[in-house]
Motif scaffolding. Structure first.
Motif, PDB file in Angstrom:
ATOM      1  N   PHE A  49       0.868  -1.096   0.183  1.00 14.47           N
ATOM      2  CA  PHE A  49       0.040   0.092   0.014  1.00 14.47           C
ATOM      3  C   PHE A  49       0.968   1.328   0.108  1.00 14.47           C
ATOM      4  N   LEU A  50       0.525   2.388  -0.602  1.00 18.45           N
ATOM      5  CA  LEU A  50       0.983   3.757  -0.467  1.00 18.45           C
ATOM      6  C   LEU A  50       0.362   4.612   0.881  1.00 18.45           C
ATOM      7  N   ASP A  51       0.829   4.785   1.778  1.00 22.32           N
ATOM      8  CA  ASP A  51       0.509   5.513   2.731  1.00 22.32           C
ATOM      9  C   ASP A  51       0.690   6.974   2.927  1.00 22.32           C
ATOM     10  N   PHE A  52      -0.114   7.905   2.675  1.00 22.72           N
ATOM     11  CA  PHE A  52      -0.194   9.298   2.531  1.00 22.72           C
ATOM     12  C   PHE A  52      -0.516   9.874   3.967  1.00 22.72           C
ATOM     13  N   SER A  53       0.333  10.675   4.608  1.00 16.90           N
ATOM     14  CA  SER A  53      -0.226  11.507   5.562  1.00 16.90           C
ATOM     15  C   SER A  53       0.281  13.010   5.574  1.00 16.90           C
ATOM     16  N   VAL A  54      -1.072  13.690   6.105  1.00 16.34           N
ATOM     17  CA  VAL A  54      -0.720  15.184   6.190  1.00 16.34           C
ATOM     18  C   VAL A  54      -1.069  15.572   7.543  1.00 16.34           C
ATOM     19  N   THR A  55       0.117  16.220   8.049  1.00 19.21           N
ATOM     20  CA  THR A  55       0.095  16.653   9.571  1.00 19.21           C
ATOM     21  C   THR A  55       0.386  18.039   9.699  1.00 19.21           C
ATOM     22  N   ASP A  56      -0.720  18.560  10.485  1.00 20.99           N
ATOM     23  CA  ASP A  56      -0.470  20.134  10.657  1.00 20.99           C
ATOM     24  C   ASP A  56      -0.470  20.393  12.463  1.00 20.99           C
ATOM     25  N   THR A  57      -0.132  21.672  12.642  1.00 18.14           N
ATOM     26  CA  THR A  57      -0.243  22.155  14.029  1.00 18.14           C
ATOM     27  C   THR A  57      -1.134  23.127  14.210  1.00 18.14           C
ATOM     28  N   GLY A  58      -2.480  22.789  13.677  1.00 18.87           N
ATOM     29  CA  GLY A  58      -3.425  23.808  13.689  1.00 18.87           C
ATOM     30  C   GLY A  58      -4.432  23.717  14.909  1.00 18.87           C
ATOM     31  N   ILE A  59      -5.866  23.851  14.718  1.00 17.68           N
ATOM     32  CA  ILE A  59      -6.675  24.325  15.829  1.00 17.68           C
ATOM     33  C   ILE A  59      -7.183  22.897  16.283  1.00 17.68           C
ATOM     34  N   GLY A  60      -6.825  21.760  15.417  1.00 17.57           N
ATOM     35  CA  GLY A  60      -7.261  20.521  15.912  1.00 17.57           C
ATOM     36  C   GLY A  60      -8.945  20.259  16.115  1.00 17.57           C
ATOM     37  N   ILE A  61      -9.215  18.957  16.375  1.00 21.12           N
ATOM     38  CA  ILE A  61     -10.628  18.687  15.956  1.00 21.12           C
ATOM     39  C   ILE A  61     -10.979  17.836  17.162  1.00 21.12           C
ATOM     40  N   SER A  62     -12.273  17.937  17.829  1.00 29.10           N
ATOM     41  CA  SER A  62     -12.732  17.358  18.886  1.00 29.10           C
ATOM     42  C   SER A  62     -13.241  15.941  18.457  1.00 29.10           C
ATOM     43  N   SER A  63     -13.160  14.790  19.450  1.00 25.55           N
ATOM     44  CA  SER A  63     -13.668  13.634  19.246  1.00 25.55           C
ATOM     45  C   SER A  63     -14.978  13.537  18.618  1.00 25.55           C
ATOM     46  N   GLU A  64     -16.069  14.248  19.481  1.00 26.45           N
ATOM     47  CA  GLU A  64     -17.272  14.276  18.669  1.00 26.45           C
ATOM     48  C   GLU A  64     -17.486  14.732  17.384  1.00 26.45           C
ATOM     49  N   THR A  65     -16.674  15.731  16.775  1.00 25.53           N
ATOM     50  CA  THR A  65     -16.655  16.074  15.441  1.00 25.53           C
ATOM     51  C   THR A  65     -16.111  15.120  14.484  1.00 25.53           C
ATOM     52  N   ILE A  66     -15.090  14.556  14.961  1.00 23.86           N
ATOM     53  CA  ILE A  66     -14.265  13.572  14.190  1.00 23.86           C
ATOM     54  C   ILE A  66     -15.451  12.412  13.639  1.00 23.86           C
ATOM     55  N   GLY A  67     -16.206  12.101  14.706  1.00 21.90           N
ATOM     56  CA  GLY A  67     -17.239  11.103  14.173  1.00 21.90           C
ATOM     57  C   GLY A  67     -18.306  11.380  13.030  1.00 21.90           C
ATOM     58  N   ARG A  68     -18.470  12.751  12.751  1.00 20.06           N
ATOM     59  CA  ARG A  68     -19.389  13.022  11.431  1.00 20.06           C
ATOM     60  C   ARG A  68     -18.362  13.938  10.625  1.00 20.06           C
ATOM     61  N   LEU A  69     -17.178  13.845  10.673  1.00 17.14           N
ATOM     62  CA  LEU A  69     -16.567  14.796   9.974  1.00 17.14           C
ATOM     63  C   LEU A  69     -16.417  14.333   8.106  1.00 17.14           C
ATOM     64  N   PHE A  70     -16.586  13.002   8.060  1.00 22.97           N
ATOM     65  CA  PHE A  70     -16.658  12.614   6.769  1.00 22.97           C
ATOM     66  C   PHE A  70     -18.036  12.646   6.022  1.00 22.97           C
ATOM     67  N   GLN A  71     -18.889  13.163   6.801  1.00 21.31           N
ATOM     68  CA  GLN A  71     -20.360  13.214   6.340  1.00 21.31           C
ATOM     69  C   GLN A  71     -20.537  14.523   5.381  1.00 21.31           C
TER      70      GLN A  71
END
Length: 903
Positions: free
Chosen positions: A680-702
């Motif tokens: 597999f090819l594994d891509f990752s994009v890492t930033d030092t920004g504001i971050g995301i809460s766990s509640e938001t992560i659950g619906r982030l890809f909707q």
């Protein structure tokens, strides 16, 4: 005369009775009784005759003398006969004596006669050979001088018993030859007396070094188990062989690569073990061993194999090795012994290695089988651990012995809580227990019921008391003589609920068939209307965007002031942003319809990363952020896939990372996954920004969701980017995920199946790549532009002029058909959606004109704002040669025309 006769008779008798030969003193044997008696009778007769002759010779008459003479002649004949008999017997005795001494000297057993003080009085040739000394030097030498010091007490004890009690003694001793070399001897001693009557000890000596070595080897093999606690078997064997054979280097190898290479299992060198390595057998004596029972170079082995670095480093002189064979007669390994001196006892070394080879072969096969078993067990465990169904093993009493992770998930019990518990007591509800026993009547008694092998549906109880519907399949397995059961349990609660809901829905729908059909028609009409709306919106938005972006590009190539240049860039940036919004909506519509197109083309990894990072790198620089792109070792330079879709995901993630980061950095990292599975090819994009809460992560890809959703949003966007990226990644067989916490930045990862490019000889050029510079088109080539939008006609005409071509224009398909004549135009740019006659119909009519004229086909490129699924196929089916999506840039137009209008 008488006196002469008597003298002649006396000489005859002396001669007749004299032995034929006198043996040496040390070989002389006593005369036989018959020989002594004859000699005494002859001497007595001679004396009597001589006395009579002296006293009465003168008084005898001639007749008496004749009688006496006759009697003497008779005695003479008897004596001659007896003498011949004596000569024959003496010859037989001499022959027997020679045979006796031959057997004594050349016997395969050493014979010695010892004095009561242990001095050697007599020894045969075999004894001299065994003791490594000349026969003459052994006489009067102490027998104990050839016995090891630690064995002296044993020897003297047995010698004392022999001479004191007369009982024969038999014992083994470690002995040493005159040159100091050691051997094991078996001694048998018995008491005797010499000719003088003095006590002596008769000793037989046999070399039993080979037997002792065999006993030593067998004892070692008996006490050295397959898996000793102290050290592995092959290490113990290498140490033992080095000591037993008296060599400096022992290696035990496993054959690999069809017998061309060997992997060392144990290497003993100068009193210590070395690391195991893999080496090629070529140009080494080990290569000569493979396939032979034994191979030996007793001396000068370095000269025979000058390329063997190990032999040179060891300054080796001798080498001996044996092959290890599998049970079916295939070479699987070898044992080699190397010494710095010539091989002292080749037969003994060969015998020792042959003895251990069979055991070592068995151990090597056992090791391979255990390794294969461990790998098989690991595979089975990996399968059961990753299974979504609960896999439970029970003994014949119904107690749980195996509990996989899915069992923990389904029933809520951890492995420690479940193993050892009774299955039905743990999982079967009380009110269902009777039904369980009915389904498996013999289960509790034998573990093998009539229902084994069948699948039944039943209720089960979770740890929290909740009852769930499950399907249970049981199968019987015989393990270590005991029947065990393996149950596969699947949670079918959702299915059961769905079935109940479906039944309820069916009952509801049975009463409302008319309403359902009406709803279906409305849904179909709504879907069609939605598609038509999106197609119209795409055309209506892309056509003016084509003018905005196209004229902005042309304007940027004219002399402008700094302020004007800023205005143009702002127009272009806003247009590109609006275009990305339109593309997001269209992509999401295609995804919802399940018609997302994924291409498979060859492209360069570096081009993908470079083009994906252009906008994000510039945006990061404008905000003062550090931007970094990292590629790990092992990432191939070229791969197959949909470069545009992968770039779409990367751009979305990179732009989001820069958008939500005010300070710090944004890092793009690409690596190739490692492991036993597919690459597999594994891509990752890492930033030092504001971050995301766990509640938001659950619906982030909707769809239509952003991490920041306040009323007055700080960050713009449709909220479709991540939803589209997730659908694209999954459509390509991959996945996407995020790790984040508020205030600590975010890392978005997505993984795609890797299909590396073939070898250089089989690689293909990638179609559709933009060139580094605008290719030179055929100067003055006449191109027909069929376009109903005047702005688009003007824009396309200017672009063609900049490419060195001439343009003629038609406002719709009907005008284009009238203007067309075979051979008149070098190419046609045909809009698809036009009034009067669209581009599809116009293309078909132009192809009919060409067919009637039997002329070549003019290149026709679709120039359309419709990019919905099926548009490209409709254009190709009508006879068009290419597809140019609006809005397009000068480079896009050049790339599409280049294959047909090269200068």
């Amino acid at each position: 005369m008488r006196q002469n006769f008597i003298l002649r008779f006396h000489r005859f008798t002396q001669k007749s009775l004299r032995p034929a030969a006198t043996p040496p003193m040390n070989e002389r044997k006593p005369s036989s009784p018959m020989t002594a008696s004859l000699r005494q009778r002859a001497e007595k007769l001679f004396r009597e005759t001589l006395d009579q002759s002296q006293d009465h010779l003168d008084g005898l008459s001639p007749e008496t003398l004749r009688s006496a003479l006759h009697e003497l002649r008779v005695h003479q004949i008897e004596l001659e006969m007896q003498n011949e008999e004596l000569l024959r017997v003496q010859g037989d005795l001499d022959g027997s004596r020679v045979r006796y001494f031959d057997l004594y000297d050349l016997a395969p057993v050493g014979y010695c006669t010892l004095s009561e003080h242990g001095l050697i009085l007599e020894a045969n040739l075999t004894a001299a050979t065994l003791l490594g000394a000349a026969r003459g030097t052994l006489v009067t030498k102490s027998f104990s001088s050839f016995i090891a010091k630690e064995e002296q007490d044993v020897y003297y004890l047995h010698l004392k018993r022999v001479l004191g009690t007369g009982e024969p003694q038999s014992f083994d001793l470690r002995m040493a030859k005159s040159d100091g070399s050691a051997f094991w001897g078996h001694v048998e001693a018995c008491a005797a007396k010499d000719e003088a009557g003095s006590p002596v000890c008769r000793v037989t000596l046999i070399d039993i070094t080979g037997r002792k070595r065999t006993e030593e080897v067998m004892a070692f093999l008996a006490r050295t188990g397959s898996a000793t606690k102290d050290e592995p078997f092959f290490n113990a064997l290498a140490r033992f062989l080095a000591r037993s054979l008296g060599v400096d280097f022992i290696c035990i190898d496993r054959l690999e690569g069809e017998g061309l290479n060997a992997r060392t299992l144990a290497v003993w060198c100068d009193g210590h073990f070395e690391d195991n390595v893999t080496y090629a057998l070529k140009d080494t004596p080990c290569g000569d061993v493979v396939g032979k029972e034994v191979c030996c170079f007793p001396a000068a082995v370095c000269q025979a194999f000058p390329r063997d670095q190990v032999l040179r480093d060891l300054r080796a002189e001798s080498y001996i090795g044996v092959t290890l064979w599998s049970h079916d007669g295939k070479p699987i390994g070898l044992i080699a012994a190397i010494g710095r001196g010539p091989l002292a006892d080749r037969p003994l070394a060969e015998a020792t290695l042959k003895l251990v080879a069979e055991r070592a072969s068995g151990e090597l096969e056992r090791m391979d089988r255990e390794q294969a078993l461990r790998e098989s067990e690991a595979q089975v465990r990996a399968i059961t651990d990753s299974a979504r169904d609960a896999i439970i093993m029970m003994d014949s009493r119904g107690s749980i012995t195996y509990w996989n992770p899915a069992s923990e998930t389904i029933f809520g019990y951890g492995r420690e809580e479940a193993v050892g518990k009774d299955l039905h007591a743990l999982l079967v509800p009380e009110h269902y227990l009777q039904g369980f026993r009915a389904a498996f009547p013999e289960f509790q008694r034998t573990g093998r019921g009539n229902a084994v092998g069948k699948t039944v549906e039943m209720s089960a109880r979770r740890k929290d008391g909740q009852e769930i519907a499950v399907s249970l399949s049981l199968s019987a397995v015989l393990l270590n003589g005991e029947w065990c059961s393996v149950g596969i349990v699947r949670d079918i609660s959702a299915r059961k609920q769905a079935e109940e809901d479906l039944l309820a829905l069916n009952r509801h729908l049975e009463n409302k068939n008319t309403l359902a059909e009406d709803l279906a028609r409305k849904a179909e009409a709504a879907t069609l209307a939605k598609s038509e709306f999106l197609a119209v919106m795409s055309h209506e938005l892309r056509t003016p965007l084509n003018g905005v972006l196209g004229f902005a590009e042309l304007l940027s190539d004219t002399p402008l002031s700094d302020e004007q240049n800023l205005f143009v860039q702002t127009i272009a940036s806003s247009g590109e942003h609006l275009l990305s919004l339109v593309n997001d909506v269209l992509d999401f519509s295609s995804i919802e319809k399940g018609v997302l197109e994924i291409k498979r083309e060859l492209f360069a990894t570096a081009d993908l990363l470079g083009s994906s990072a252009v906008d994000a790198r510039k945006a990061a620089a404008d905000k003062g952020l550090k931007f970094c792109c990292e590629t790990a070792p092992g990432v191939p330079g070229q791969i197959f896939g949909d470069e545009r879709r992968i770039r779409q995901i990367l751009i979305n993630l990179l732009i989001n990372a820069v958008k939500f980061t005010e300070r710090g950095s944004v890092v793009l990292h690409v690596a190739r996954s490692s492991g036993k599975g597919p690459p597999f090819l594994d891509f990752s994009v890492t930033d030092t920004g504001i971050g995301i809460s766990s509640e938001t992560i659950g619906r982030l890809f909707q769809p239509f969701v952003q991490a920041e959703t306040t009323l007055h949003r700080q960050f713009e966007g449709t909220g479709l980017g991540l939803a589209i990226s997730k659908r694209i990644a999954e459509a390509m067989g991959g996945s996407i995920a995020v790790e984040s916490a508020p205030g600590k930045g975010s890392t978005f990862r997505f993984r795609l199946p890797l299909e590396p490019a073939p070898s250089p000889g089989g690689s293909r050029a990638r179609p559709g790549r933009p060139s580094d510079a605008t290719p030179a088109l055929h100067p003055g080539a006449l191109v027909l532009v069929v376009e109903d939008n005047s702005d688009s006609r003007t824009l396309t005409g200017i672009m063609l002029r900049n490419l060195g071509c001439r343009a003629e224009f038609s406002a719709d398909g009907a005008e284009a058909v009238k203007a067309f004549a075979p051979g008149k135009f070098a190419a046609i740019l045909m809009d698809v959606s036009m009034p009067v006659m669209d581009g599809i119909e116009a293309t078909k009519k132009i192809r009919e004109i060409e067919a009637a004229a039997r002329s070549g086909n003019v290149p026709i490129l679709a120039m359309t704002a419709n990019v919905m699924s099926g548009d490209r196929e409709r254009c190709q089916a009508s006879g068009m040669d290419g597809f140019l999506s609006k809005p397009f840039k000068l480079q896009d137009l050049s790339d599409k025309l280049a294959p047909f209008l090269r200068g």
